[in-house]
Write a protein that holds these residues in place. Structure first.
Motif, PDB file in Angstrom:
ATOM      1  N   VAL A   1       0.886  -1.166   0.000  1.00 46.11           N
ATOM      2  CA  VAL A   1       0.000   0.000   0.000  1.00 46.11           C
ATOM      3  C   VAL A   1       0.918   1.208   0.000  1.00 46.11           C
ATOM      4  O   VAL A   1       1.556   1.516   1.011  1.00 46.11           O
ATOM      5  N   ASN A   2       1.029   1.878  -1.126  1.00 45.75           N
ATOM      6  CA  ASN A   2       1.977   2.981  -1.195  1.00 45.75           C
ATOM      7  C   ASN A   2       1.689   3.947  -2.337  1.00 45.75           C
ATOM      8  O   ASN A   2       0.854   3.675  -3.193  1.00 45.75           O
ATOM      9  N   LEU A   3       2.383   5.068  -2.280  1.00 46.43           N
ATOM     10  CA  LEU A   3       2.383   6.074  -3.339  1.00 46.43           C
ATOM     11  C   LEU A   3       3.783   6.080  -3.926  1.00 46.43           C
ATOM     12  O   LEU A   3       4.759   5.954  -3.180  1.00 46.43           O
ATOM     13  N   LYS A   4       3.868   6.257  -5.225  1.00 44.24           N
ATOM     14  CA  LYS A   4       5.195   6.396  -5.834  1.00 44.24           C
ATOM     15  C   LYS A   4       5.198   7.611  -6.737  1.00 44.24           C
ATOM     16  O   LYS A   4       4.244   7.833  -7.491  1.00 44.24           O
ATOM     17  N   TYR A   5       6.271   8.378  -6.642  1.00 37.50           N
ATOM     18  CA  TYR A   5       6.425   9.498  -7.561  1.00 37.50           C
ATOM     19  C   TYR A   5       7.706   9.309  -8.360  1.00 37.50           C
ATOM     20  O   TYR A   5       8.784   9.112  -7.802  1.00 37.50           O
TER      21      TYR A   5
ATOM     22  N   GLU B   1      15.543   7.407 -13.223  1.00 38.20           N
ATOM     23  CA  GLU B   1      16.707   7.289 -12.350  1.00 38.20           C
ATOM     24  C   GLU B   1      16.391   7.625 -10.887  1.00 38.20           C
ATOM     25  O   GLU B   1      17.223   7.390 -10.006  1.00 38.20           O
ATOM     26  N   LEU B   2      15.213   8.183 -10.620  1.00 32.10           N
ATOM     27  CA  LEU B   2      14.845   8.530  -9.244  1.00 32.10           C
ATOM     28  C   LEU B   2      13.336   8.413  -9.037  1.00 32.10           C
ATOM     29  O   LEU B   2      12.574   9.244  -9.535  1.00 32.10           O
ATOM     30  N   GLN B   3      12.962   7.394  -8.327  1.00 31.37           N
ATOM     31  CA  GLN B   3      11.558   7.146  -8.040  1.00 31.37           C
ATOM     32  C   GLN B   3      11.410   7.016  -6.527  1.00 31.37           C
ATOM     33  O   GLN B   3      12.138   6.267  -5.894  1.00 31.37           O
ATOM     34  N   VAL B   4      10.467   7.776  -5.975  1.00 27.73           N
ATOM     35  CA  VAL B   4      10.306   7.830  -4.520  1.00 27.73           C
ATOM     36  C   VAL B   4       9.063   7.054  -4.101  1.00 27.73           C
ATOM     37  O   VAL B   4       7.983   7.271  -4.643  1.00 27.73           O
ATOM     38  N   MET B   5       9.212   6.157  -3.140  1.00 26.11           N
ATOM     39  CA  MET B   5       8.088   5.387  -2.605  1.00 26.11           C
ATOM     40  C   MET B   5       7.802   5.825  -1.182  1.00 26.11           C
ATOM     41  O   MET B   5       8.719   5.911  -0.361  1.00 26.11           O
TER      42      MET B   5
ATOM     43  N   ILE C   1      10.179   4.931   3.572  1.00 25.69           N
ATOM     44  CA  ILE C   1      10.500   5.674   2.353  1.00 25.69           C
ATOM     45  C   ILE C   1      11.567   4.888   1.603  1.00 25.69           C
ATOM     46  O   ILE C   1      12.527   4.422   2.232  1.00 25.69           O
ATOM     47  N   ASN C   2      11.421   4.746   0.312  1.00 32.30           N
ATOM     48  CA  ASN C   2      12.453   4.069  -0.473  1.00 32.30           C
ATOM     49  C   ASN C   2      12.735   4.862  -1.742  1.00 32.30           C
ATOM     50  O   ASN C   2      11.814   5.350  -2.400  1.00 32.30           O
ATOM     51  N   LEU C   3      14.004   4.989  -2.054  1.00 32.33           N
ATOM     52  CA  LEU C   3      14.404   5.608  -3.325  1.00 32.33           C
ATOM     53  C   LEU C   3      14.841   4.492  -4.259  1.00 32.33           C
ATOM     54  O   LEU C   3      15.622   3.621  -3.872  1.00 32.33           O
ATOM     55  N   HIS C   4      14.314   4.531  -5.476  1.00 33.92           N
ATOM     56  CA  HIS C   4      14.666   3.504  -6.451  1.00 33.92           C
ATOM     57  C   HIS C   4      15.039   4.184  -7.756  1.00 33.92           C
ATOM     58  O   HIS C   4      14.484   5.214  -8.112  1.00 33.92           O
ATOM     59  N   GLY C   5      15.986   3.576  -8.459  1.00 34.43           N
ATOM     60  CA  GLY C   5      16.342   4.137  -9.756  1.00 34.43           C
ATOM     61  C   GLY C   5      16.796   3.063 -10.721  1.00 34.43           C
ATOM     62  O   GLY C   5      17.405   2.068 -10.319  1.00 34.43           O
ATOM     63  N   ASP C   6      16.442   3.265 -11.982  1.00 38.17           N
ATOM     64  CA  ASP C   6      16.923   2.399 -13.064  1.00 38.17           C
ATOM     65  C   ASP C   6      17.909   3.228 -13.876  1.00 38.17           C
ATOM     66  O   ASP C   6      17.531   4.234 -14.469  1.00 38.17           O
ATOM     67  N   LEU C   7      19.179   2.801 -13.909  1.00 38.68           N
ATOM     68  CA  LEU C   7      20.192   3.566 -14.650  1.00 38.68           C
ATOM     69  C   LEU C   7      20.515   2.845 -15.952  1.00 38.68           C
ATOM     70  O   LEU C   7      20.485   1.614 -16.007  1.00 38.68           O
TER      71      LEU C   7
ATOM     72  N   VAL D   1      20.267  -1.361 -16.714  1.00 36.81           N
ATOM     73  CA  VAL D   1      21.508  -2.151 -16.571  1.00 36.81           C
ATOM     74  C   VAL D   1      21.949  -2.138 -15.109  1.00 36.81           C
ATOM     75  O   VAL D   1      22.409  -3.141 -14.578  1.00 36.81           O
ATOM     76  N   VAL D   2      21.744  -1.010 -14.456  1.00 40.27           N
ATOM     77  CA  VAL D   2      21.993  -0.920 -13.012  1.00 40.27           C
ATOM     78  C   VAL D   2      20.712  -0.441 -12.337  1.00 40.27           C
ATOM     79  O   VAL D   2      20.033   0.450 -12.845  1.00 40.27           O
ATOM     80  N   LYS D   3      20.390  -1.062 -11.217  1.00 44.63           N
ATOM     81  CA  LYS D   3      19.218  -0.658 -10.438  1.00 44.63           C
ATOM     82  C   LYS D   3      19.640  -0.521  -8.990  1.00 44.63           C
ATOM     83  O   LYS D   3      20.358  -1.374  -8.472  1.00 44.63           O
ATOM     84  N   TYR D   4      19.155   0.560  -8.347  1.00 44.02           N
ATOM     85  CA  TYR D   4      19.503   0.719  -6.934  1.00 44.02           C
ATOM     86  C   TYR D   4      18.257   0.983  -6.095  1.00 44.02           C
ATOM     87  O   TYR D   4      17.232   1.452  -6.603  1.00 44.02           O
ATOM     88  N   ASP D   5      18.361   0.658  -4.825  1.00 41.42           N
ATOM     89  CA  ASP D   5      17.342   0.984  -3.835  1.00 41.42           C
ATOM     90  C   ASP D   5      18.030   1.445  -2.572  1.00 41.42           C
ATOM     91  O   ASP D   5      19.031   0.846  -2.164  1.00 41.42           O
ATOM     92  N   ALA D   6      17.490   2.487  -1.952  1.00 39.93           N
ATOM     93  CA  ALA D   6      17.983   2.945  -0.657  1.00 39.93           C
ATOM     94  C   ALA D   6      16.761   3.307   0.165  1.00 39.93           C
ATOM     95  O   ALA D   6      15.996   4.193  -0.231  1.00 39.93           O
TER      96      ALA D   6
END
Lengths: 407, 407, 407
Positions: C117-121, C126-130, C169-175, C179-184
């Motif tokens: 259950v979340n919102l994502k912007y 390269e920068l998606q906020v959950m 809160i999670n930050l996600h990005g597809d670079l 080819v590279v994906k990160y989550d913090a």
């Protein structure tokens, strides 16, 4: 403010842009529709998928007047059932699914939120396979939707003998256009939303015979049937349950382990009450094998209707050697004094929870009135009943009023 | 990628196949629409049925800093409210229904999943009948949707005095285009999703007066009202509850039986905390009769707003002869420093949970900031508050941030 | 009966009332559509809002055969997962929401009904906020939807080491096109639907590398990939939990307070079982700091697939000074003997729950068969596994069959 706006199809037909046949074609492909009693119907553009989204609200008032001064009388408002009803088909009309959730049961310690959740595949009318959870096809009144009942709620005798929902596999078939219907099912055995924890499962079989043609499960002759309809049915259920014992000596208690079936958990459940009452003793845990069957009938014609059921249950303690036999029955009749609009109904129910014990019977007589604003989709029901407990010679009165909306 | 595709209606109008009037007619019959704050709206082809399907998510972060070293500070993420909102009409626009489910409350031992679930029939604007569960119309801030509040959440004083949801019947009317509004209700009395188990029920009455014209329940002047709006209201609630006693001597405890109303279960609930604190003694179980009332006001103009409430509750133990009187109030004001976009707000709240006890008051001062991206449908809120407990002379800080989406 | 009716758009195009381009334009604006695996898709007339309504049913049969005579064998039917899936966008396609509810978990004492259950912007790929609750991005098999698994369910080792859902809160990005994906991420730390009650929170980081191009999380090569795909990943999770102690002396028990994470509550949870087993002692309550990481890989080509993970967890008692280190791994491979239709798979998993204790390992070998009627949307799966407990030298057999429908 109920004047209907014209659709684009209507306008183009009137202007002669499209023909009558094209109008029908385009209307057939309608992606959004509404079906009375089912709710909104969404169909995918390729017509391979459909979902129906509906709901049910039963708002009830109940007044309980107990003869025993020690029992607290009750004046209660109650959302009896609040359901969201999802159903549809996927990939083909022969693969259907159902997911019914009862919000009135999403409360503390209640394990009955998820009701009918299953997949069905129709090989032919004569062979339909169900995987998942559905109503165990035992007891005509239980098989009949609660939305199509002649009284505010089912008889206490039905509640005492039925199993309720369970998870498993069921084969169903309609033979000769529904003149004969059969069910053969293998279920976990632990009842609604409850995972079985033993290697014993439950089996259920049902046969129904509709000699004058298919008769849907629905109480009361709301349709004002022009031709008489008759249905006879019988079901058989067997299972093995686990009796547990806690404590020792006179403070020892006994219970059925991990089972959410009505005949175990209902306040009048024929097996549950006997085990709780230590009929099987508290010497040791044991398996209890259960055999039970019912026979039922229903008929309706020109607004008049009658139906009844006889229930029989037998439980044998494998270690204690104890045998329990319980019996019960009800019969009810109704008549529409105003066809399709106003119905009066009467019901008599009786139960002997343990044949070995004298004077433990309970009986109930109920009278009901049903007023149908839009069939079962919007109706107002009221009933008054007197329950007689032979042991205490007490008469307890329950009066109920209910408004039902299907949307 | 927000460019809008043309609909078939658009294309046919542009081509002259249909006229402007026909375009409007066809668009009016739209089976699928979207209403801001309500969600997707589906209308049956005959326009006799409509369902609205929407949702709400409030994602919150909270930081609690307690002055007492013994109390654990908290850093918490929290889905404060997650709701699916079903509403609509059936058969006629005058017969409406609502079914709101709060998924954030579908957790262990929580009995608050089902919120507003009811049927309403509008005889006229002056007489509307509600059957089922809804908010007891007591306290302006409780009647106001949580989605339209000036702070991240309602005042602790409101929570201590309000009843919450209950099941029953309520009559509501808007007189003279909403200049006067009344409510008269009979409820079970046991609170949200809880069946009353006695023959005592609850009564609630409310009268509101909007001298300058109808004023909707909504905090903050998000609309930047060109003309000043004022509203005055008062509610009265009475009921009888059951106090139980467990144990004997100094270890005896006391509780209110089977009641899910806020003034009983809230951590500051004026009656619940007094009973738990044994103010009514532990000599014997008894009935406690409850009288309570509130008076409230609100006004708004050009982005400025102010509202406040005064609460008073009295409980009398029928056997103990004990009297409890509790009082509380809050007042809050807000101003849009950027109209319709950015609002600052301040609130002061105070409560004396028991007039008989000295030095038991609690007060709170809170400041808030609200940033509206798309009105209440997408907004970011933050507030910081200091709660002062007179007894301990302790100051506890709570800071919260919340994002709200209505879809 | 699967013949498709023509839509109004079809008819008008055939008649030449509208052009091919106009047909496409009007079809693009389709307010109602169906997406395989997602369900019905409703789009507002202005295309600023969309909601997808789908569902999932997994009907399962499980047979457990335990070697120890004292353990009860089980024959069980089970609705493994029953979900309603709401998702969509609001105001802009970059603001998406999700609300997944698992009805199979709406039962007594279960706190796992609300899942994602979340919102994502999406600021950019390269920068998606959950904001809200989602799967903690730790363990490839947990990140992969349960609907796209190669076995009836995930490995017991994954369940023992993963955290599950949490709020934060999670930050996600597809670079570089994935080819590279990160989550913090920063999370409450108390797990699914559970509010953190301390001022310690949890942190999670993940990095994935797809050298041959973006590779979706999905087991088995259902797509029969023409080009080989490889993915490497690693996650790191740290947190501080609270150990509580109840009772004294030999009857004292120890538990992790207020935490619903899998590595705490799972029957094999690496931390939960050690704490329950009193590895950290029962001298006093204490904080336990947790460090854990995993490394994982996956590859697939022409119907063949392989993936594996290594898990490592370390917990330190701040007062007891005790150190716990747990390790585990699994590797699995599958091959489509009939492309896109029939897959065979094999898995080996192993776990050492406490490096300090000798002979406490558990291993499992499983073989599976998957038959895809309509991809993952309708498939039948079966697997048989043998779990070996080194301590008892016992071999326990679990056989499962499952039908999955996404609608």
């Amino acid at each position: 403010h109920d004047v209907q706006a014209k659709s684009l199809e209507d306008i183009l037909k009137e202007k002669g842009v499209i023909t009558e046949a094209e109008y029908k074609e385009a209307s057939k492909a309608k992606p959004l529709d509404y079906k009375l009693g089912k709710g909104f119907v969404f169909t995918s553009p390729d017509q391979k998928f459909q979902v129906q989204l509906g709901g049910q609200i039963q708002a009830q008032y109940e007044l309980d007047n107990y003869e025993a001064a020690s029992k607290q009388d009750v004046s209660q408002f109650n959302l009896r059932r609040v359901k969201t009803l999802l159903s549809g088909y996927a990939f083909t009309k022969d693969l259907t699914y159902k997911a019914t959730y009862n919000w009135a049961n999403v409360v503390k310690d209640n394990t009955k939120a998820m009701e009918e959740v299953n997949l069905k595949y129709r090989v032919a009318d004569e062979l339909q396979v169900m995987l998942g959870q559905e109503k165990i096809q035992y007891s005509r009144q239980w098989i009949t939707s609660n939305t199509a009942q002649q009284f505010v709620d089912g008889s206490f005798v039905r509640n005492a003998f039925m199993q309720g929902y369970d998870t498993g596999i069921n084969l169903h078939g309609d033979l000769w256009q529904g003149v004969v219907k059969y069910d053969a099912g293998l279920f976990g055995g632990a009842g609604q939303n409850t995972k079985n924890k033993t290697n014993d499962n439950a089996y259920n079989f049902r046969l129904a015979f509709n000699p004058l043609g298919d008769m849907k499960y629905g109480e009361g002759d709301l349709e004002h049937s022009a031709k008489p309809l008759v249905s006879l049915g019988s079901s058989y259920y067997l299972s093995t349950l686990k009796k547990t014992v806690s404590g020792t000596g006179s403070t020892a208690t006994s219970a059925i382990d991990n089972n959410n079936s009505n005949f175990v958990t209902d306040s009048n459940g024929w097996l549950g009450t006997a085990v709780k009452g230590k009929y099987f003793g508290t010497a040791a845990a044991e398996n209890i094998s259960v055999d039970s069957w019912e026979a039922d009938f229903a008929c309706k014609w020109l607004g008049a209707s009658m139906q009844g059921e006889y229930f029989w249950g037998k439980a044998q303690g494998e270690a204690s050697g104890k045998d329990l036999i319980a019996k019960g029955a009800y019969v009810q009749a109704g008549y529409f004094v105003i066809p399709k609009r106003l119905e009066l109904a009467l019901r008599y129910a009786w139960m002997d929870p343990n044949r070995q014990l004298a004077n433990d019977a309970v009986s109930e007589i109920q009278g009901g009135v049903n007023y149908f604003l839009y069939g079962n989709n919007l109706k107002i029901q009221g009933d008054v009943g007197n329950r007689h407990t032979y042991k205490n010679k007490s008469d307890d009165l329950v009066a109920r009023a209910q408004v039902q909306l299907l949307f």
